[in-house]
Design a protein around this motif. Sequence first.
Motif, PDB file in Angstrom:
ATOM      1  N   UNK A 184       0.782  -1.171   0.073  1.00  0.00           N
ATOM      2  CA  UNK A 184       0.016   0.239  -0.105  1.00  0.00           C
ATOM      3  C   UNK A 184       0.927   1.301   0.123  1.00  0.00           C
ATOM      4  N   UNK A 185       0.301   2.329  -0.625  1.00  0.00           N
ATOM      5  CA  UNK A 185       1.213   3.684  -0.682  1.00  0.00           C
ATOM      6  C   UNK A 185       0.034   4.453   0.246  1.00  0.00           C
ATOM      7  N   UNK A 186       0.477   4.664   1.412  1.00  0.00           N
ATOM      8  CA  UNK A 186      -0.421   5.286   2.181  1.00  0.00           C
ATOM      9  C   UNK A 186      -0.552   6.770   1.924  1.00  0.00           C
ATOM     10  N   UNK A 187       0.379   7.145   1.472  1.00  0.00           N
ATOM     11  CA  UNK A 187       0.269   8.718   1.216  1.00  0.00           C
ATOM     12  C   UNK A 187      -0.914   8.970   0.187  1.00  0.00           C
ATOM     13  N   UNK A 188      -0.995   8.194  -0.637  1.00  0.00           N
ATOM     14  CA  UNK A 188      -2.248   8.232  -1.512  1.00  0.00           C
ATOM     15  C   UNK A 188      -3.626   7.976  -0.870  1.00  0.00           C
ATOM     16  N   UNK A 189      -3.608   7.023   0.159  1.00  0.00           N
ATOM     17  CA  UNK A 189      -4.719   6.977   1.048  1.00  0.00           C
ATOM     18  C   UNK A 189      -5.073   8.054   1.565  1.00  0.00           C
ATOM     19  N   UNK A 190      -4.105   8.851   2.099  1.00  0.00           N
ATOM     20  CA  UNK A 190      -4.411  10.165   2.664  1.00  0.00           C
ATOM     21  C   UNK A 190      -4.903  11.429   1.805  1.00  0.00           C
ATOM     22  N   UNK A 191      -4.196  11.154   0.397  1.00  0.00           N
ATOM     23  CA  UNK A 191      -4.370  12.226  -0.628  1.00  0.00           C
ATOM     24  C   UNK A 191      -5.906  11.914  -1.027  1.00  0.00           C
ATOM     25  N   UNK A 218     -17.781  -2.287  -3.245  1.00  0.00           N
ATOM     26  CA  UNK A 218     -17.585  -1.675  -4.507  1.00  0.00           C
ATOM     27  C   UNK A 218     -15.983  -1.596  -4.953  1.00  0.00           C
ATOM     28  N   UNK A 219     -15.403  -1.241  -4.122  1.00  0.00           N
ATOM     29  CA  UNK A 219     -13.847  -1.003  -4.700  1.00  0.00           C
ATOM     30  C   UNK A 219     -13.278  -2.491  -4.401  1.00  0.00           C
ATOM     31  N   UNK A 220     -13.728  -3.143  -3.465  1.00  0.00           N
ATOM     32  CA  UNK A 220     -12.975  -4.660  -3.442  1.00  0.00           C
ATOM     33  C   UNK A 220     -13.579  -5.624  -4.320  1.00  0.00           C
ATOM     34  N   UNK A 221     -14.654  -6.444  -3.928  1.00  0.00           N
ATOM     35  CA  UNK A 221     -15.107  -7.643  -4.782  1.00  0.00           C
ATOM     36  C   UNK A 221     -15.714  -7.207  -6.058  1.00  0.00           C
ATOM     37  N   UNK A 222     -16.518  -6.042  -5.719  1.00  0.00           N
ATOM     38  CA  UNK A 222     -17.416  -5.635  -6.854  1.00  0.00           C
ATOM     39  C   UNK A 222     -16.734  -4.963  -7.981  1.00  0.00           C
ATOM     40  N   UNK A 223     -15.450  -4.253  -7.679  1.00  0.00           N
ATOM     41  CA  UNK A 223     -14.633  -3.956  -8.929  1.00  0.00           C
ATOM     42  C   UNK A 223     -14.008  -5.041  -9.525  1.00  0.00           C
ATOM     43  N   UNK A 224     -13.472  -6.055  -8.934  1.00  0.00           N
ATOM     44  CA  UNK A 224     -12.745  -7.228  -9.547  1.00  0.00           C
ATOM     45  C   UNK A 224     -13.800  -8.147 -10.550  1.00  0.00           C
ATOM     46  N   UNK A 225     -15.043  -7.964  -9.943  1.00  0.00           N
ATOM     47  CA  UNK A 225     -16.375  -8.758 -10.624  1.00  0.00           C
ATOM     48  C   UNK A 225     -16.420  -8.147 -11.925  1.00  0.00           C
ATOM     49  N   UNK A 283     -12.599   7.300  -7.481  1.00  0.00           N
ATOM     50  CA  UNK A 283     -12.338   6.268  -6.444  1.00  0.00           C
ATOM     51  C   UNK A 283     -11.325   5.197  -6.954  1.00  0.00           C
ATOM     52  N   UNK A 284     -12.066   4.715  -8.078  1.00  0.00           N
ATOM     53  CA  UNK A 284     -11.079   3.593  -8.539  1.00  0.00           C
ATOM     54  C   UNK A 284      -9.672   3.688  -9.113  1.00  0.00           C
ATOM     55  N   UNK A 285      -9.352   5.052  -9.468  1.00  0.00           N
ATOM     56  CA  UNK A 285      -8.053   5.724 -10.097  1.00  0.00           C
ATOM     57  C   UNK A 285      -7.579   5.802  -8.467  1.00  0.00           C
ATOM     58  N   UNK A 286      -7.809   6.496  -7.530  1.00  0.00           N
ATOM     59  CA  UNK A 286      -7.320   6.360  -6.210  1.00  0.00           C
ATOM     60  C   UNK A 286      -6.963   5.305  -5.577  1.00  0.00           C
ATOM     61  N   UNK A 287      -7.740   3.966  -5.776  1.00  0.00           N
ATOM     62  CA  UNK A 287      -7.531   2.877  -5.365  1.00  0.00           C
ATOM     63  C   UNK A 287      -6.302   2.225  -6.014  1.00  0.00           C
ATOM     64  N   UNK A 288      -6.077   2.405  -7.316  1.00  0.00           N
ATOM     65  CA  UNK A 288      -5.154   1.965  -8.098  1.00  0.00           C
ATOM     66  C   UNK A 288      -3.853   2.506  -7.564  1.00  0.00           C
ATOM     67  N   UNK A 289      -3.925   3.907  -7.630  1.00  0.00           N
ATOM     68  CA  UNK A 289      -2.589   4.587  -7.037  1.00  0.00           C
ATOM     69  C   UNK A 289      -2.191   4.278  -5.711  1.00  0.00           C
ATOM     70  N   UNK A 318      -8.655   0.806   0.425  1.00  0.00           N
ATOM     71  CA  UNK A 318      -8.747   1.835   1.603  1.00  0.00           C
ATOM     72  C   UNK A 318      -8.653   3.158   1.192  1.00  0.00           C
ATOM     73  N   UNK A 319      -7.995   3.563  -0.125  1.00  0.00           N
ATOM     74  CA  UNK A 319      -7.752   4.660  -0.439  1.00  0.00           C
ATOM     75  C   UNK A 319      -9.398   5.106  -1.131  1.00  0.00           C
ATOM     76  N   UNK A 320     -10.110   4.220  -1.740  1.00  0.00           N
ATOM     77  CA  UNK A 320     -11.543   4.517  -2.095  1.00  0.00           C
ATOM     78  C   UNK A 320     -12.287   4.742  -0.793  1.00  0.00           C
ATOM     79  N   UNK A 321     -12.043   3.785   0.181  1.00  0.00           N
ATOM     80  CA  UNK A 321     -12.822   3.900   1.456  1.00  0.00           C
ATOM     81  C   UNK A 321     -12.798   5.417   2.119  1.00  0.00           C
TER      82      UNK A 321
END
Length: 257
Positions: free
Chosen positions: A60-67, A119-126, A184-190, A195-198
């Motif tokens: 995880x890149x925690x800076x991006x979670x905060x950002x 949504x950002x966990x299993x839903x995105x993968x599906x 939110x998906x882009x933030x999750x990817x970065x 947890x970034x989407x959350x």
Amino acid sequence: MNKGLAKFALFVAVVLGGPAALMAAGDPRLTDIGKLVMIASPALAGLGLNRDLGDRGVKPRWTWVGLAAVLTLAVALGAIAVALAVGGARFGPATGGPAVLATHMGASALTSVLEELGWAGGGLALAVGAFGRRWGVPVLGLVWAAWHLVPTALHVGLFPELEAAPAPMILSFVAACVIYRLLLTALRQRAGTWLAAAAGHAAPNILLAGLMTAGLGGFDRPSAWAFFPAPGGLVFPVLALAALAFVASRGGAKQGG
């Protein structure tokens, strides 16, 4: 129908059909159960059908979670500032004291994080497994919009502003959900973690819940819909698009489902 599409179709049926069946029964007790099922179903169905948040093996890149929280707060604050400036919102008497404020903000945080677990966990993968990354995320955004609009159509009081909304606001809401899901998906990817989407989902929701308890209102008037400071208004998706462009311009982890 391929396996990926079948699993995503089942996910959609659970998150939309289950709550709708309970809320439409006409029994207040079942309606309340339907609301709880609605909140929990994305996480339960997403993880049940995928069994993986998609974060395994990625640091995880925690800076991006905060950002993520900072960016979405900026979007929400910008939309609120415009609404106040043009008279599309105003402050009135507070609707509760500190205990009510803490309860509303805490509930908003909890439900937002629980949503993104699905949504950002299993839903995105599906969704990506069914449609690929290019189309999977927008399709997931449309399902996310429908997830909100089911209780809106049934008038169960979960989203009163949407229940009273004119047709253009509903269309704007759907578009905003797609844009917000892309962000939110882009933030999750970065960040390499859901947890970034959350964080990006919870931060503006907590802010708005707190401000509304403190007296922010006036945007439930049909004539003020364009300046509703959340998905449904016109300012919020424009600012979310700007945030998405910023995230897209940055480097980072490409994993996300």
